[in-house]
Design a protein around this motif. Structure first.
Motif, PDB file in Angstrom:
ATOM      1  N   THR A 169      16.206  12.655  -1.758  1.00 34.29           N
ATOM      2  CA  THR A 169      15.097  11.950  -0.915  1.00 34.29           C
ATOM      3  C   THR A 169      14.128  11.151  -1.854  1.00 34.29           C
ATOM      4  O   THR A 169      14.699  10.700  -2.631  1.00 34.29           O
ATOM      5  N   GLU A 170      12.875  11.473  -1.356  1.00 36.68           N
ATOM      6  CA  GLU A 170      12.216  10.330  -2.182  1.00 36.68           C
ATOM      7  C   GLU A 170      10.463  11.081  -1.880  1.00 36.68           C
ATOM      8  O   GLU A 170      10.133  11.928  -0.794  1.00 36.68           O
ATOM      9  N   VAL A 171       9.632  11.243  -2.595  1.00 37.18           N
ATOM     10  CA  VAL A 171       8.148  11.229  -2.290  1.00 37.18           C
ATOM     11  C   VAL A 171       7.353   9.406  -2.305  1.00 37.18           C
ATOM     12  O   VAL A 171       8.231   8.594  -3.016  1.00 37.18           O
ATOM     13  N   THR A 172       6.709   9.339  -1.370  1.00 33.34           N
ATOM     14  CA  THR A 172       6.268   8.402  -1.081  1.00 33.34           C
ATOM     15  C   THR A 172       4.458   8.630  -2.143  1.00 33.34           C
ATOM     16  O   THR A 172       3.774   9.465  -1.636  1.00 33.34           O
ATOM     17  N   LEU A 173       3.597   7.311  -2.742  1.00 35.69           N
ATOM     18  CA  LEU A 173       3.102   6.941  -3.163  1.00 35.69           C
ATOM     19  C   LEU A 173       1.775   6.326  -2.071  1.00 35.69           C
ATOM     20  O   LEU A 173       2.599   4.850  -2.267  1.00 35.69           O
ATOM     21  N   ASP A 174       0.857   6.380  -1.169  1.00 38.15           N
ATOM     22  CA  ASP A 174      -0.075   5.599  -0.846  1.00 38.15           C
ATOM     23  C   ASP A 174      -0.985   5.260  -1.120  1.00 38.15           C
ATOM     24  O   ASP A 174      -1.931   6.718  -1.834  1.00 38.15           O
TER      25      ASP A 174
ATOM     26  N   ASP B 145       1.026  -1.611  -0.040  1.00 36.57           N
ATOM     27  CA  ASP B 145      -0.002   0.183   0.615  1.00 36.57           C
ATOM     28  C   ASP B 145       0.403   1.159   0.115  1.00 36.57           C
ATOM     29  O   ASP B 145       0.361   2.269   0.224  1.00 36.57           O
ATOM     30  N   LYS B 146       2.292   0.883  -0.448  1.00 34.18           N
ATOM     31  CA  LYS B 146       3.336   2.004  -0.262  1.00 34.18           C
ATOM     32  C   LYS B 146       3.885   1.565  -1.657  1.00 34.18           C
ATOM     33  O   LYS B 146       4.508   0.921  -1.111  1.00 34.18           O
ATOM     34  N   ILE B 147       3.835   3.201  -2.445  1.00 33.86           N
ATOM     35  CA  ILE B 147       4.936   2.840  -3.169  1.00 33.86           C
ATOM     36  C   ILE B 147       6.662   4.083  -2.729  1.00 33.86           C
ATOM     37  O   ILE B 147       6.353   5.114  -2.813  1.00 33.86           O
ATOM     38  N   HIS B 148       8.009   3.779  -2.645  1.00 30.44           N
ATOM     39  CA  HIS B 148       8.909   4.984  -2.292  1.00 30.44           C
ATOM     40  C   HIS B 148       9.441   5.416  -4.247  1.00 30.44           C
ATOM     41  O   HIS B 148       9.591   4.663  -4.486  1.00 30.44           O
ATOM     42  N   ILE B 149       8.743   6.500  -4.147  1.00 31.73           N
ATOM     43  CA  ILE B 149      10.004   6.945  -5.627  1.00 31.73           C
ATOM     44  C   ILE B 149      10.748   8.209  -5.120  1.00 31.73           C
ATOM     45  O   ILE B 149      11.043   9.038  -4.431  1.00 31.73           O
ATOM     46  N   PRO B 150      12.329   7.625  -5.145  1.00 27.29           N
ATOM     47  CA  PRO B 150      13.380   8.846  -5.273  1.00 27.29           C
ATOM     48  C   PRO B 150      14.174   9.169  -6.201  1.00 27.29           C
ATOM     49  O   PRO B 150      13.798   9.696  -7.252  1.00 27.29           O
ATOM     50  N   THR B 151      14.257  10.568  -5.732  1.00 25.34           N
ATOM     51  CA  THR B 151      13.935  11.785  -6.328  1.00 25.34           C
ATOM     52  C   THR B 151      15.435  12.471  -6.519  1.00 25.34           C
ATOM     53  O   THR B 151      16.383  11.422  -5.107  1.00 25.34           O
ATOM     54  N   PHE B 152      16.566  13.172  -6.872  1.00 25.08           N
ATOM     55  CA  PHE B 152      17.974  12.967  -7.402  1.00 25.08           C
ATOM     56  C   PHE B 152      18.033  14.972  -7.713  1.00 25.08           C
ATOM     57  O   PHE B 152      17.166  14.689  -8.364  1.00 25.08           O
TER      58      PHE B 152
END
Length: 316
Positions: A92-97, A61-68
């Motif tokens: 860093t990262e953004v998360t998709l719930d 139920d959660k996806i971690h999306i890395p950002t640079f």
């Protein structure tokens, strides 16, 4: 009294004869693809989002999306070691719930089926798909707007004086000045605007000439169809809020009235852990068939006020 299987699997009332007039028309397996097709055809914002559903197809139920941030560079000195600067490639990262469960439901009474000559399946699947699509687009639009709010207000805000025709070509020059500083490939940006803003394009004399070389394309005056403006795809969505919005999250007042967004292709992410599902049951109290279509999904927006990381601009 015994009934054959053709009656039982429909979940509906018992018709005379061989069941030809039973509720076979409401079998979920028949309806679900039609609702899903109507849903996909009505989406606007979600069609420009990166679909990450494959990451939750087996659960989660959660996806971690890395950002640079900008990755460090340097000149290699012969026989010298590479320097890894602390300010290079800050990750860093953004998360998709997956936290949204949306449904569309209706009750089709027997009297409607008996008295109507319409194609009920086509009518109801279209309306249910449309309702689901509106809900998803409304949610994505709210996330876009929230990504442009901050304690100081108006993050990545482009002032167009309330419509796209106020400054004529100057409006688009302002948009281009902002987006090209973040990504020089203008094709990576999409303008999604309100119906009013889209309609105002016809008042732009410089843009509305019905010639092949015109930015709005040949035949715009007759078809009102626009593919791109200065290389940016442009589409209309009724989900764009036109209500005055306070952009200051710290409790102050910093109001704007959005007319659309300029969105980078890497900004929006969506994932469906459950696609369009259809369920039906017969309700003897109402003498009708209850139809419910639902889906489980989540969305997130990548955006920042940092130069080089801006992915969404709100237009007003």
């Amino acid at each position: 009294m015994a009934f054959d299987n053709a009656h039982i699997i429909t979940g509906g009332g018992i018709a005379s004869g061989d069941g030809a007039k039973s509720h076979d028309v409401f079998v979920p397996e028949v309806w679900a693809p039609a609702v899903e097709l109507a849903f996909k055809n009505k989406l606007v914002f979600a069609n420009y989002a990166n679909d990450l559903s494959a990451f939750v197809s087996d659960g989660g139920d959660k996806i971690h999306i890395p950002t640079f941030d900008t990755i460090a560079t340097g000149d290699k000195v012969p026989e010298g070691a590479i320097t890894y600067g602390v300010d290079g490639a800050a990750q860093t990262e953004v998360t998709l719930d997956i936290d949204q469960h949306t449904y569309s439901a209706t009750l089709i009474e027997d009297i409607l089926k008996v008295q109507s000559n319409y194609d009920l399946m086509g009518i109801y699947t279209s309306e249910m798909g449309y309702a689901l699509a509106n809900k998803v687009d409304d949610y994505l639009e709210s996330k876009l707007l929230a990504s442009c709010q901050s304690a100081s207000g108006k993050v990545n805000h482009i002032d167009l004086s309330g419509n796209l025709k106020a400054g004529s070509n100057a409006d688009f020059e302002t948009i281009l000045t902002n987006v090209l500083a973040e990504d020089p490939d203008v094709g990576n940006w999409t303008l999604i605007v309100s119906p009013g803003a889209f309609a105002s394009l016809s008042a732009l004399v410089q843009l509305s000439y019905g010639t092949a070389a015109a930015p709005l394309g040949a035949g715009f005056g007759a078809t009102n169809q626009v593919q791109t403006v200065f290389g940016m795809p442009i589409v209309m969505s009724q989900a764009v809020t036109t209500a005055s919005t306070d952009m200051d999250t710290s409790g102050g007042t910093d109001n704007i009235t959005p007319i659309g967004y300029c969105i980078h292709k890497s900004a929006m992410h969506i994932a469906y852990s459950q696609g369009v599902r259809m369920q039906a049951s017969y309700d003897i109290d109402f003498l009708g068939t209850k139809m419910v279509s639902d889906m489980i999904y989540g969305c997130t927006i990548r955006n920042s006020s940092t130069a080089g990381q801006k992915r969404v601009f709100v237009l007003d």
